[in-house]
Design an enzyme around this catalytic site. Structure first.
Site, mmCIF file in Angstrom:
data_model
loop_
_atom_site.group_PDB
_atom_site.id
_atom_site.type_symbol
_atom_site.label_atom_id
_atom_site.label_comp_id
_atom_site.label_asym_id
_atom_site.label_seq_id
_atom_site.Cartn_x
_atom_site.Cartn_y
_atom_site.Cartn_z
ATOM 1 N N ASP A 1 0.834 -1.211 0.000
ATOM 2 C CA ASP A 1 0.000 0.000 0.000
ATOM 3 C C ASP A 1 0.871 1.264 0.000
ATOM 4 O O ASP A 1 1.724 1.424 0.868
ATOM 5 C CB ASP A 1 -0.866 -0.066 1.278
ATOM 6 C CG ASP A 1 -1.722 1.172 1.506
ATOM 7 O OD1 ASP A 1 -1.810 2.034 0.605
ATOM 8 O OD2 ASP A 1 -2.327 1.259 2.602
ATOM 9 N N HIS B 1 -4.060 4.381 6.756
ATOM 10 C CA HIS B 1 -2.909 3.951 5.949
ATOM 11 C C HIS B 1 -1.609 4.383 6.606
ATOM 12 O O HIS B 1 -1.473 5.533 7.026
ATOM 13 C CB HIS B 1 -2.984 4.558 4.546
ATOM 14 C CG HIS B 1 -4.240 4.213 3.800
ATOM 15 N ND1 HIS B 1 -4.321 3.125 2.963
ATOM 16 C CD2 HIS B 1 -5.450 4.793 3.786
ATOM 17 C CE1 HIS B 1 -5.545 3.065 2.450
ATOM 18 N NE2 HIS B 1 -6.249 4.066 2.934
HETATM 19 ZN ZN LIG Z 1 -7.891 1.033 -0.347
HETATM 20 ZN ZN LIG Z 2 -9.198 0.440 2.767
#
Ligand SMILES: [Zn+2]
Ligand SMILES: [Zn+2]
Length: 554
Positions: free
Chosen positions: A194, A367
């Site tokens: 990510d 995130h």
């Molecule tokens: Zn995502």
């Molecule tokens: Zn997500």
């Protein structure tokens, strides 16, 4: 491509934020990780959803073993009904219990009842064709977020899904760091990680830090409090409920997805709301303001969302007024800033006060930031790195972070949608490009609406439309009655009357020229008429509205 080649083909999520989809291939068999969608940008007029172009999956439908979902966010699961509808034989779908529950209700809405969905817990594994798959617990802004470790004869690859390394997550279960380290020790072949917050230095804020801050802000509010956040952010909802409870306020849930997700979350034990705490939507207006917290959808300024309707004074249950405070417990996804700002300003107009994350730290990103991405690489020690889930800038930054912790530049693959990475025993490299791109969903229809419809909508919204009805003689093609001119949405010059007269003359001139050239074919006549009118309108108004000529013969 030999049988011992691992092929990793991203169909979405690279060079963009959204519609994540990854095809993993080994020995001619396919495992799909995530089937996400993206919400349209303002220039994609009239489009409801944007999906990855999954032609590749349609053509290889026979080879698909399974679809694995990392977590329940729309940018990871939203395209699933559309993908399944197009495949002759639906593969088994795997995901965490919350993901599975959310997906099941989504598939029900699309009347896809016969899909086999398997719940998997953290640490569970399954075999599927040549793939052995393990779900690794991660922390994110939704419960049941997993990284997916996929093992073939060639080695193990890890798709992180969305993650952060939250040391104090609200559910008390942090990412399975020791398993990640173990994967590293066993020798990880490829890490697809990510990149969303690759541009943010340091570590992300723990979700648990949000609760006390919410309580602090609530303490300052005298009237009613409306908190808006993502409906899937069940831990956030929990913290709002707790903060409300601590201050003797009760809670009302507003917005269909807010009620639905909270219900699913309650059923699966992710959220705990004491009995008697909830106030029904219809009771809100009769409830004392200082005793109530409303939790609402609409943190992104979405057009039909509850908050947007409140902001427009158009919500059946909540009438925003003086003394109310609206708290945005979310940041706008890139592209939504304008809609959010507009919503905020509308709320001020109604007399309520607004706090955003710029005023008070009432949000934590789901995130990981730069140091967390480095930690992931240090833990898993991958031979190859392919950053995913990010625009080009963030993919690049993620690559630089990998380099910073010692991954050789030649082992970092900065990919694109449609570009397959092939890994063999002897090395890794790009293979020939496959079809990838966007498909649009317009209502419930999927298809390549294509440039034509979009261009039409853009024209209509920007410059309006002219409809010209000309009646001509069948004998000699000359205009027999003055042409009728209808226009809508044309930003118009003030001398509109004389303009319409002149336009009518231009139409008659065009018809006369066609008659002289003995053009009798209606289609051709209309083409000429279209071009002549477009030219005239552009000369006069410097605009390009849509022109629809209709020629009738009598
Ligand atoms: Zn995502
Ligand atoms: Zn997500």
């Amino acid at each position: 491509m030999t049988n011992e080649t691992l092929r990793v083909l991203p169909l979405g999520g690279l060079g963009e934020i959204g519609k994540n989809m990854m095809v993993v291939e080994y020995g001619g068999r396919i495992l799909v990780v995530d089937t996400g969608l993206m919400f349209p940008t303002p220039d994609q007029l009239g489009i409801d959803l944007v999906l990855p172009d999954f032609t590749y999956l349609r053509e290889r439908a026979e080879d698909i073993e399974a679809i694995v979902l990392t977590h329940g966010h729309e940018d990871h699961v939203g395209a699933l009904p559309f993908v399944l509808r197009e495949l002759d034989r639906a593969p088994v779908v795997y995901g965490g219990p919350l993901t599975a529950a959310m997906v099941r209700s989504k598939l029900d809405e699309h009347r896809l009842k016969d899909v086999q969905i398997e719940d998997l817990l953290a640490g569970q594994t399954f075999e599927s064709g040549p793939f052995s798959v393990e779900m690794v617990k991660m922390a994110h802004s939704i419960p049941d977020a997993f990284a997916v470790a996929i093992t073939t004869e060639l080695g193990t690859m890890l798709v992180t899904g969305d993650y952060k390394f939250d040391q104090t997550p609200v559910d008390g279960v942090p990412a399975d760091v020791s398993r990640l380290a173990e994967l590293g020790r066993e020798g990880l072949l490829l890490l697809c990680g990510d990149s969303t917050n690759a541009d943010r230095a340091g570590m992300s804020l723990s979700e648990s830090a949000v609760g006390p801050r919410l309580r602090e802000v609530f303490g300052r509010c005298e009237g009613r409090i409306v908190v808006t956040c993502f409906a899937s952010n069940i831990h956030r909802v929990q913290q709002v409920v707790d903060a409300a409870g601590a201050l003797g306020r009760r809670v009302a849930l507003i917005g269909r997805s807010m009620r639905k997700n909270t219900n699913i979350g309650k059923m699966l034990g992710h959220i705990d709301i004491p009995d008697g705490m909830l106030v029904g939507p219809k009771e809100i207006e009769d409830f004392p303001d200082h005793k109530l917290v409303v939790i609402s959808t609409g943190s992104q300024g979405e057009p039909l969302s509850a908050l947007r309707r409140m902001a427009h004074g158009d919500h059946p249950n909540v009438d925003l007024h003086d003394g109310d405070t609206v708290i945005f417990s979310a940041t706008p996804i890139p592209g939504n800033e304008r809609a959010v700002n507009e919503t905020i300003d509308r709320i001020y107009r109604l007399g309520a006060h607004v706090y955003t994350t710029a005023d008070v730290p009432v949000h934590a990103s789901g995130h990981g930031y730069a140091e967390e991405l480095k930690l992931m690489i240090n833990l898993t020690k991958p031979r190859y790195v392919m950053p995913v889930h990010g625009d080009h800038k963030r993919l690049r930054l993620h690559g630089e972070l990998a380099e910073a912790v010692g991954v050789p530049p030649k082992s970092i693959f900065r990919g694109e949608n449609g570009l397959p990475l092939e890994i063999t025993k002897s090395g890794a490299g790009w293979a020939e490009r496959e079809q990838a791109g966007l498909i649009f969903v317009d209502g419930m229809e999927v298809g390549d609406i294509g440039d034509v419809a979009l261009r039409d909508r853009r024209m209509l919204s920007a410059d309006g439309i002219f409809i010209v009805v000309a009646t001509i003689s069948e004998q000699d093609g000359r205009s027999v009655v003055p042409p009728e001119i209808i226009f809508r949405g044309v930003p118009f010059a003030e001398e509109s009357d004389s303009f319409v007269d002149e336009l009518r003359e231009a139409v008659e001139g065009s018809l006369a020229r066609s008659a002289k050239d003995q053009i009798t074919e209606i289609d051709l006549l209309q083409d000429h008429l279209h071009d002549d009118i477009a030219e005239f309108v552009y000369q006069r108004l410097k605009r390009r509205p849509m022109i629809l000529p209709v020629v009738v013969e009598v």
